[in-house]
Design a protein around this motif. Structure first.
Motif, PDB file in Angstrom:
ATOM      1  N   ILE A 125       0.878  -1.167   0.000  1.00  0.00           N
ATOM      2  CA  ILE A 125       0.000   0.000   0.000  1.00  0.00           C
ATOM      3  C   ILE A 125       0.917   1.219   0.000  1.00  0.00           C
ATOM      4  O   ILE A 125       1.870   1.296   0.780  1.00  0.00           O
ATOM      5  N   ILE A 126       0.632   2.152  -0.897  1.00  0.00           N
ATOM      6  CA  ILE A 126       1.440   3.371  -0.986  1.00  0.00           C
ATOM      7  C   ILE A 126       0.643   4.496  -0.350  1.00  0.00           C
ATOM      8  O   ILE A 126      -0.524   4.698  -0.677  1.00  0.00           O
ATOM      9  N   LYS A 127       1.305   5.216   0.569  1.00  0.00           N
ATOM     10  CA  LYS A 127       0.637   6.328   1.244  1.00  0.00           C
ATOM     11  C   LYS A 127       1.216   7.625   0.699  1.00  0.00           C
ATOM     12  O   LYS A 127       2.410   7.883   0.846  1.00  0.00           O
ATOM     13  N   ILE A 128       0.356   8.404   0.066  1.00  0.00           N
ATOM     14  CA  ILE A 128       0.812   9.661  -0.508  1.00  0.00           C
ATOM     15  C   ILE A 128      -0.002  10.777   0.113  1.00  0.00           C
ATOM     16  O   ILE A 128      -1.207  10.638   0.309  1.00  0.00           O
ATOM     17  N   GLY A 129       0.656  11.883   0.407  1.00  0.00           N
ATOM     18  CA  GLY A 129      -0.085  13.016   0.944  1.00  0.00           C
ATOM     19  C   GLY A 129       0.650  13.663   2.086  1.00  0.00           C
ATOM     20  O   GLY A 129       1.817  13.400   2.342  1.00  0.00           O
ATOM     21  N   ASP A 130      -0.059  14.492   2.776  1.00  0.00           N
ATOM     22  CA  ASP A 130       0.487  15.321   3.830  1.00  0.00           C
ATOM     23  C   ASP A 130       0.788  14.486   5.069  1.00  0.00           C
ATOM     24  O   ASP A 130      -0.086  13.808   5.593  1.00  0.00           O
ATOM     25  N   GLU A 131       2.027  14.521   5.499  1.00  0.00           N
ATOM     26  CA  GLU A 131       2.419  13.729   6.679  1.00  0.00           C
ATOM     27  C   GLU A 131       1.658  14.163   7.934  1.00  0.00           C
ATOM     28  O   GLU A 131       1.251  13.353   8.735  1.00  0.00           O
ATOM     29  N   GLU A 132       1.491  15.496   8.103  1.00  0.00           N
ATOM     30  CA  GLU A 132       0.844  16.002   9.320  1.00  0.00           C
ATOM     31  C   GLU A 132      -0.658  15.734   9.283  1.00  0.00           C
ATOM     32  O   GLU A 132      -1.274  15.459  10.295  1.00  0.00           O
ATOM     33  N   GLU A 133      -1.239  15.848   8.119  1.00  0.00           N
ATOM     34  CA  GLU A 133      -2.688  15.753   7.973  1.00  0.00           C
ATOM     35  C   GLU A 133      -3.072  14.344   7.530  1.00  0.00           C
ATOM     36  O   GLU A 133      -3.142  14.059   6.347  1.00  0.00           O
ATOM     37  N   GLU A 134      -3.281  13.456   8.487  1.00  0.00           N
ATOM     38  CA  GLU A 134      -3.592  12.059   8.167  1.00  0.00           C
ATOM     39  C   GLU A 134      -4.784  11.945   7.220  1.00  0.00           C
ATOM     40  O   GLU A 134      -4.840  11.079   6.380  1.00  0.00           O
ATOM     41  N   LYS A 135      -5.768  12.828   7.372  1.00  0.00           N
ATOM     42  CA  LYS A 135      -6.990  12.722   6.582  1.00  0.00           C
ATOM     43  C   LYS A 135      -6.748  12.938   5.093  1.00  0.00           C
ATOM     44  O   LYS A 135      -7.506  12.467   4.271  1.00  0.00           O
ATOM     45  N   THR A 136      -5.726  13.689   4.740  1.00  0.00           N
ATOM     46  CA  THR A 136      -5.513  13.993   3.322  1.00  0.00           C
ATOM     47  C   THR A 136      -4.628  12.961   2.635  1.00  0.00           C
ATOM     48  O   THR A 136      -4.302  13.114   1.477  1.00  0.00           O
ATOM     49  N   LYS A 137      -4.257  11.931   3.364  1.00  0.00           N
ATOM     50  CA  LYS A 137      -3.428  10.889   2.747  1.00  0.00           C
ATOM     51  C   LYS A 137      -4.245  10.080   1.758  1.00  0.00           C
ATOM     52  O   LYS A 137      -5.378   9.712   2.028  1.00  0.00           O
ATOM     53  N   THR A 138      -3.650   9.818   0.617  1.00  0.00           N
ATOM     54  CA  THR A 138      -4.280   8.956  -0.369  1.00  0.00           C
ATOM     55  C   THR A 138      -3.617   7.590  -0.277  1.00  0.00           C
ATOM     56  O   THR A 138      -2.400   7.505  -0.206  1.00  0.00           O
ATOM     57  N   LEU A 139      -4.429   6.560  -0.260  1.00  0.00           N
ATOM     58  CA  LEU A 139      -3.882   5.213  -0.253  1.00  0.00           C
ATOM     59  C   LEU A 139      -3.974   4.655  -1.664  1.00  0.00           C
ATOM     60  O   LEU A 139      -5.033   4.687  -2.287  1.00  0.00           O
ATOM     61  N   ILE A 140      -2.864   4.156  -2.151  1.00  0.00           N
ATOM     62  CA  ILE A 140      -2.810   3.570  -3.487  1.00  0.00           C
ATOM     63  C   ILE A 140      -2.457   2.102  -3.326  1.00  0.00           C
ATOM     64  O   ILE A 140      -1.489   1.759  -2.645  1.00  0.00           O
ATOM     65  N   ILE A 141      -3.258   1.239  -3.930  1.00  0.00           N
ATOM     66  CA  ILE A 141      -3.007  -0.195  -3.852  1.00  0.00           C
ATOM     67  C   ILE A 141      -2.047  -0.559  -4.980  1.00  0.00           C
ATOM     68  O   ILE A 141      -2.369  -0.385  -6.152  1.00  0.00           O
ATOM     69  N   TRP A 142      -0.870  -1.033  -4.604  1.00  0.00           N
ATOM     70  CA  TRP A 142       0.160  -1.376  -5.584  1.00  0.00           C
ATOM     71  C   TRP A 142      -0.036  -2.830  -5.987  1.00  0.00           C
ATOM     72  O   TRP A 142       0.220  -3.745  -5.199  1.00  0.00           O
ATOM     73  N   LEU A 143      -0.539  -3.038  -7.193  1.00  0.00           N
ATOM     74  CA  LEU A 143      -0.836  -4.384  -7.668  1.00  0.00           C
ATOM     75  C   LEU A 143       0.389  -5.046  -8.277  1.00  0.00           C
ATOM     76  O   LEU A 143       1.174  -4.400  -8.949  1.00  0.00           O
ATOM     77  N   ASP A 144       0.491  -6.334  -8.056  1.00  0.00           N
ATOM     78  CA  ASP A 144       1.531  -7.130  -8.709  1.00  0.00           C
ATOM     79  C   ASP A 144       0.919  -7.658 -10.005  1.00  0.00           C
ATOM     80  O   ASP A 144       0.479  -8.805 -10.092  1.00  0.00           O
ATOM     81  N   VAL A 145       0.837  -6.778 -11.012  1.00  0.00           N
ATOM     82  CA  VAL A 145       0.168  -7.122 -12.268  1.00  0.00           C
ATOM     83  C   VAL A 145       0.849  -8.312 -12.932  1.00  0.00           C
ATOM     84  O   VAL A 145       0.197  -9.157 -13.542  1.00  0.00           O
ATOM     85  N   GLN A 146       2.158  -8.402 -12.780  1.00  0.00           N
ATOM     86  CA  GLN A 146       2.884  -9.515 -13.379  1.00  0.00           C
ATOM     87  C   GLN A 146       2.367 -10.851 -12.825  1.00  0.00           C
ATOM     88  O   GLN A 146       2.163 -11.806 -13.552  1.00  0.00           O
ATOM     89  N   LYS A 147       2.091 -10.900 -11.522  1.00  0.00           N
ATOM     90  CA  LYS A 147       1.577 -12.122 -10.901  1.00  0.00           C
ATOM     91  C   LYS A 147       0.135 -12.366 -11.335  1.00  0.00           C
ATOM     92  O   LYS A 147      -0.259 -13.490 -11.611  1.00  0.00           O
ATOM     93  N   VAL A 148      -0.666 -11.303 -11.406  1.00  0.00           N
ATOM     94  CA  VAL A 148      -2.060 -11.434 -11.838  1.00  0.00           C
ATOM     95  C   VAL A 148      -2.112 -12.055 -13.228  1.00  0.00           C
ATOM     96  O   VAL A 148      -2.840 -13.015 -13.478  1.00  0.00           O
ATOM     97  N   ILE A 149      -1.301 -11.527 -14.147  1.00  0.00           N
ATOM     98  CA  ILE A 149      -1.281 -12.023 -15.524  1.00  0.00           C
ATOM     99  C   ILE A 149      -0.651 -13.418 -15.570  1.00  0.00           C
ATOM    100  O   ILE A 149      -1.133 -14.302 -16.263  1.00  0.00           O
ATOM    101  N   GLY A 150       0.407 -13.609 -14.800  1.00  0.00           N
ATOM    102  CA  GLY A 150       1.088 -14.901 -14.781  1.00  0.00           C
ATOM    103  C   GLY A 150       0.179 -16.022 -14.333  1.00  0.00           C
ATOM    104  O   GLY A 150       0.248 -17.139 -14.839  1.00  0.00           O
ATOM    105  N   ASP A 151      -0.728 -15.726 -13.403  1.00  0.00           N
ATOM    106  CA  ASP A 151      -1.636 -16.744 -12.887  1.00  0.00           C
ATOM    107  C   ASP A 151      -2.695 -17.146 -13.915  1.00  0.00           C
ATOM    108  O   ASP A 151      -3.362 -18.154 -13.753  1.00  0.00           O
ATOM    109  N   LEU A 152      -2.867 -16.343 -14.956  1.00  0.00           N
ATOM    110  CA  LEU A 152      -3.815 -16.729 -16.002  1.00  0.00           C
ATOM    111  C   LEU A 152      -3.228 -17.857 -16.846  1.00  0.00           C
ATOM    112  O   LEU A 152      -3.951 -18.616 -17.465  1.00  0.00           O
ATOM    113  N   GLY A 153      -1.902 -17.896 -16.853  1.00  0.00           N
ATOM    114  CA  GLY A 153      -1.206 -18.979 -17.531  1.00  0.00           C
ATOM    115  C   GLY A 153      -1.611 -19.146 -18.982  1.00  0.00           C
ATOM    116  O   GLY A 153      -1.564 -18.222 -19.768  1.00  0.00           O
ATOM    117  N   GLY A 154      -2.045 -20.352 -19.328  1.00  0.00           N
ATOM    118  CA  GLY A 154      -2.321 -20.695 -20.714  1.00  0.00           C
ATOM    119  C   GLY A 154      -3.529 -20.004 -21.301  1.00  0.00           C
ATOM    120  O   GLY A 154      -3.758 -20.098 -22.503  1.00  0.00           O
TER     121      GLY A 154
END
Length: 159
Positions: A125-154
């Motif tokens: 999880i990536i936290k971007i935003g103002d360190e002092e102001e917890e409310k303004t932090k944006t959470l970004i979900i960092w996906l392992d797209v390579q694994k998602v695609i790899g699991d589709l396999g054939g």
């Protein structure tokens, strides 16, 4: 100076996601997709991208997220062929925001305690935003797209 990593930030619905920049070959505008008969639900179809047939995956469907109403800024993120075992693959996202440089102290690894089916596809999880102001932090979900695609396999054989 803390070490940093570059990710592509994109949106699915209201949520923000990221993927490693080195796996993205290019980002193209949404274009008509030709559906394939009897394809799995997540495989939206194929496009002709500059003479190359490219499989298009609906990332939202693949991750089990609810379908969105038609979104204006939808894009296709075309992945590097080495990520997809040589196949041409693009993923549909609702919008691409920007390339974000993330410092290591903004990255929180996901604990193994999360047992949902998606947790194996979430790098951090990536936290971007103002360190002092917890409310303004944006959470970004960092996906392992390579694994998602790899699991589709054939399923992504060249159509």
């Amino acid at each position: 100076m803390a070490a940093s990593v570059d990710v592509v930030e994109f949106q699915l619905g209201e949520e923000h996601y990221a993927l490693d920049i080195q796996i993205a070959r290019e980002i193209v505008e949404m274009m008509p997709i030709t559906p394939l008969p009897r394809a799995p639900d997540y495989l939206a179809g194929i496009i002709n991208l500059r003479g190359e047939i490219t499989n298009i995956i609906d990332l939202r469907d693949l991750l089990g997220l609810p379908a969105s109403e038609e979104v204006e800024n939808r894009k296709i993120v075309v992945l590097m062929p080495d990520v997809t075992n040589g196949s041409n693959v693009g993923i549909i996202v609702d919008d691409v925001h920007s390339v974000v440089s993330v410092r290591n102290d903004q990255i929180e690894r996901v604990s193994d305690g999360i047992t949902s089916s998606i947790s194996s596809y979430v790098k951090a999880i990536i936290k971007i935003g103002d360190e002092e102001e917890e409310k303004t932090k944006t959470l970004i979900i960092w996906l392992d797209v390579q694994k998602v695609i790899g699991d589709l396999g054939g399923d992504l054989g060249n159509h």
